[in-house]
Motif scaffolding. Structure first.
Motif: not given
Length: 406
Positions: A339-340, A343
């Motif tokens: 996610i880091e 996104v």
């Protein structure tokens, strides 16, 4: 016929004399010899120095040498700058923290400045920030104090479960291996008690240095927030007329990149901390709030900080809840990393940091080797600022820049 020819012969010396006088006054003489026939001397008869250099050294080697000595000069200058900053490491770190505080608090101070004077807005903004920091620290202390007794019991039971797990397949560890390890650790602590005490005392000295850096950073941030633009305008006014516009352009690009990086990394770190805290709380892992705060501060070191903080959370989950919950925490590490990386960084920090991941990794490693953890934290924003300044000066070179002295 005779008189006319005589007169012509009489005038001819004057004419020739006039021509001679004109030549004497600076008129070019007619070329004679080889020059009249436009015969050039062969190049091979008398080789010049330039011709010899051109025949002996190839063009690509001369270009490489030109770039090489320039790179050596730039590298020596950069090394001298970093050596000077290393001599004043505490002051450099304090100024960097002051710039971070200025970048974070400047929007709120500008908002408060609409209803109150600038000095009062700076004071209120700094007080709110200090209250927020001490509130988070008190929350962590209260959480640790409230869960300490239960955490101690869970750790004791968790160590016993780990022993039984390691004794089974596929590890087949001997029953007394962990007991021997604990005994060796106890003997090491007993025999090195004096060195451990001296290390603790040096840690007190480190604490004093940390407090000094914090006070100096707070002091500098007050003036940066209150009159930072006037300070920069005064600095630009001391430069020569031709150098003012490039310096102002570079300073503007550097500040935009630095503020964008600082605010972006805070947003990314806060989202990571919330995800970690919620995940650990749902899994029933103790010390969820302190581990979430650890994740928040570790996220300031790109590519390295978050995995290290989540590895600590996995160890706590292994000792308190067993291998199954620890495996779920490891999966949480992978999910938050994805996610880091795919996104949060593209959405939040793409405008501030336009660096390849390889460049980020090399910057973090070089910074950590040079100055430890502070160097790893400072490396990426420093490289980002340098790259943005280079791009701004390349887009607007000094030759085509508009003079700002008027």
């Amino acid at each position: 016929m005779r008189n006319r020819s005589g007169s012509e012969r009489g005038r001819s010396p004057a004419v020739h004399g006039g021509t001679a006088r004109q030549r004497g006054n600076g008129a070019p003489r007619p070329a004679r010899g080889a020059r009249a026939l436009r015969v050039r001397r062969p190049v091979g008869d008398r080789p010049t120095r330039e011709a010899g250099v051109a025949t002996e050294v190839s063009r690509w080697l001369r270009v490489a040498a030109a770039y090489g000595w320039r790179l050596i000069v730039v590298g020596a200058a950069v090394y001298a700058i970093f050596a000077a900053l290393g001599r004043f490491q505490l002051v450099t770190l304090a100024v960097f923290l002051a710039l971070v505080l200025t970048a974070l608090l400047e929007p709120s101070v500008s908002l408060l400045n609409r209803w109150m004077p600038r000095s009062v807005a700076v004071t209120v903004g700094l007080l709110l920030a200090i209250v927020l920091v001490f509130g988070v620290l008190s929350l962590i202390g209260a959480n640790v104090a409230g869960e300490w007794e239960g955490l101690r019991r869970e750790f004791v039971g968790g160590v016993a479960r780990i022993e039984r797990w390691l004794q089974g397949p596929p590890f087949r560890v001997r029953a007394g291996t962990l007991s021997d390890l604990q005994a060796r650790v106890s003997r090491f602590v007993t025999s090195h008690r004096a060195s451990l005490i001296s290390t603790a005392l040096s840690g007190v000295g480190r604490l004093v240095e940390v407090l000094t850096v914090g006070v100096l950073a707070l002091f500098c941030s007050v003036f940066f927030l209150h009159s930072g633009d006037r300070m920069w305008a005064w600095f630009g006014g001391q430069l020569p007329g031709r150098g003012r516009h490039p310096v102002r352009l570079a300073g503007r690009a550097a500040w935009v990149t630095f503020t964008g990086y600082t605010r972006g990394i805070v947003v990314v770190a806060a989202i990571n901390a919330v995800l970690v805290g919620v995940g650990l709380f749902l899994l029933g892992v103790p010390l969820a709030v302190p581990l979430a705060v650890l994740e928040f501060f570790a996220a300031f070191i790109p590519l390295v900080g978050s995995p290290v903080a989540l590895a600590v959370a996995a160890v706590v989950a292994l000792a308190a809840k067993g291998p199954l919950v620890a495996a779920v925490v490891v999966l949480l590490i992978v999910a938050i990393g994805q996610i880091e990386g795919h996104v949060l960084h593209p959405l939040v920090m793409s405008r501030a940091v336009r660096l390849h991941p390889v460049v980020v990794a090399l910057a973090v490693i070089c910074g950590s080797v040079t100055a430890g953890v502070p160097g790893a934290i400072v490396a990426v924003p420093l490289v980002s600022v340098a790259w943005s300044v280079y791009g701004a000066l390349r887009a607007h070179p000094p030759e085509t820049a508009r003079p700002q002295g008027r």
